[in-house]
Scaffold this active site. Sequence first.
Site, PDB file in Angstrom:
ATOM      1  N   GLY A 188     -38.007   2.421  23.262  1.00 17.43           N
ATOM      2  CA  GLY A 188     -37.169   2.549  23.946  1.00 17.43           C
ATOM      3  C   GLY A 188     -36.728   1.109  24.666  1.00 17.43           C
ATOM      4  N   GLY A 234     -35.021  -1.683  23.037  1.00 16.96           N
ATOM      5  CA  GLY A 234     -34.694  -2.090  21.762  1.00 16.96           C
ATOM      6  C   GLY A 234     -33.179  -2.119  22.169  1.00 16.96           C
ATOM      7  N   CYS A 246     -31.224   0.914  20.450  1.00 22.93           N
ATOM      8  CA  CYS A 246     -32.307   1.255  21.102  1.00 22.93           C
ATOM      9  C   CYS A 246     -31.766   2.635  22.074  1.00 22.93           C
ATOM     10  CB  CYS A 246     -33.095   1.490  21.051  1.00 22.93           C
ATOM     11  SG  CYS A 246     -34.024   2.914  21.913  1.00 22.93           S
TER      12      CYS A 246
HETATM   13  P1  5GP Z   1     -35.358  -5.842  19.941  1.00 25.18           P
HETATM   14  O1  5GP Z   1     -35.966  -7.364  19.761  1.00 25.18           O
HETATM   15  O2  5GP Z   1     -33.380  -5.830  19.306  1.00 25.18           O
HETATM   16  O3  5GP Z   1     -34.927  -5.378  21.548  1.00 25.18           O
HETATM   17  O4  5GP Z   1     -35.536  -4.188  19.520  1.00 25.18           O
HETATM   18  C1  5GP Z   1     -36.057  -4.371  18.159  1.00 25.18           C
HETATM   19  C2  5GP Z   1     -37.070  -2.869  17.817  1.00 25.18           C
HETATM   20  O5  5GP Z   1     -36.480  -1.749  18.895  1.00 25.18           O
HETATM   21  C3  5GP Z   1     -37.240  -1.952  16.545  1.00 25.18           C
HETATM   22  O6  5GP Z   1     -38.849  -3.533  16.154  1.00 25.18           O
HETATM   23  C4  5GP Z   1     -38.017  -1.464  16.438  1.00 25.18           C
HETATM   24  O7  5GP Z   1     -39.598  -1.004  17.721  1.00 25.18           O
HETATM   25  C5  5GP Z   1     -36.657  -0.804  18.086  1.00 25.18           C
HETATM   26  N1  5GP Z   1     -35.954  -0.163  16.745  1.00 25.18           N
HETATM   27  C6  5GP Z   1     -35.174  -0.244  15.827  1.00 25.18           C
HETATM   28  N2  5GP Z   1     -34.101   0.675  15.403  1.00 25.18           N
HETATM   29  C7  5GP Z   1     -34.123   1.416  16.597  1.00 25.18           C
HETATM   30  C8  5GP Z   1     -33.383   2.276  16.673  1.00 25.18           C
HETATM   31  O8  5GP Z   1     -32.332   2.748  15.948  1.00 25.18           O
HETATM   32  N3  5GP Z   1     -33.842   3.829  18.041  1.00 25.18           N
HETATM   33  C9  5GP Z   1     -34.443   3.306  18.413  1.00 25.18           C
HETATM   34  N4  5GP Z   1     -35.602   4.330  19.782  1.00 25.18           N
HETATM   35  N5  5GP Z   1     -35.612   1.916  18.494  1.00 25.18           N
HETATM   36  C10 5GP Z   1     -35.310   1.142  17.377  1.00 25.18           C
END
Ligand code: 5GP
Length: 360
Positions: free
Chosen positions: A178, A180, A183
């Site tokens: 959660g 991300g 996300c």
């Molecule tokens: P960020 O670095 O962009 O904050 O987070 C990346 C991570 O977000 C990814 O490695 C993956 O674990 C998570 N993530 C990617 N796409 C999605 C999505 O559509 N839904 C959710 N819940 N998490 C995602």
Amino acid sequence: MRIEFDEKLDFQDVLIRPKRSTLSSRKEVDLQRTYTFKHSKQTWTGIPIMAANMDGVGTLDMAKALQERQLFTCLVKSYSEAHISNVMNDLNPEFFALSTGTSQDDYNNLVSTIAQNPSIKFICIDVANGYSEAFGQFVSKVRAAYPNQVIIAGNVVTADMTQELILRGVDIVKVGIGPGSVCTTRIQTGVGYPQLSAIIECADAAHGLGAHIISDGGCTCPGDVAKAFGAGADFVMLGGMFAGHLEGGGKVITEFHDTLQKDMKSFEPIYKEKKFVEFYGMSSSTAMIKHKGEVADYRSSEGRTVKIPFKGHVDDTIKDILGGIRSTCTYVGAKTLKDLSKCTTFIRVYRQYNDVYTRH
Ligand code: 5GP
């Protein structure tokens, strides 16, 4: 029903306290780490920052750019055996993982890709919810088939499940539900765990068993990456921070924005060119339609689709991130990235930084 009252923290809830240091320059800081993994017994040396297996981030071009600086890429799941076999000569097996889901098709693709490319060293088994029994069984099956490959698996956020995955044969547990940037799980489901606390608790569980963890998601700036390492993460995975670059392969959208002239002598608008790239979560409807053709009836999207500024080559971003972490190390007296968590004292804060000139 039960309520836990222990305080759980996110990156923005803390700062790192500066400490006396004998380091005189950021140049003296060594960001390389060497790990030996619990089950595969493989050794790895590099800078433990990873590109996430997301469209526009975990691409083959990203892997080629990141390996030049000894950073790691978890490739997107959608690469077939043919894709990987075609570029294998240009990829360094030390710096990428083949990603897989848990369906039979995913498993068949994994088996055929490794059969054709036995030098593949890392396998990343990635699901949104690492708490299901079926996922645990899949992990055990992959470990039985590949005793010598380094297995990354997740995502989980608690010590109990970190331990269970390690006992099932995982070398590196991926931590984060959660946090991300794209996300929406917390909005759609109400489920999640503040990322800094998740790292501290899962790292403690993993290190006690001689295994490792990745902090996955929630880093918005180099300071967050430093906090993740300070909290005990062995690797830090980035989606949004690595998105928007040429190497991600997304379509660059050019828009013209009109602004009034600064001196206000004329009301003629100036048209400024701005470039953007689309970025979306892997559980967003954009991703589901792209990869599966539809959003299945029984599920809802748990990811956003956003337009982010185009950032050019990823190398400049890498330098910015590494420069930030080196600076963190000099502030706390850590000569190496390995020492950073030992040298870290977090202080609980209610205000991160002064944003007077960045408010919109
Ligand atoms: P960020 O670095 O962009 O904050 O987070 C990346 C991570 O977000 C990814 O490695 C993956 O674990 C998570 N993530 C990617 N796409 C999605 C999505 O559509 N839904 C959710 N819940 N998490 C995602």
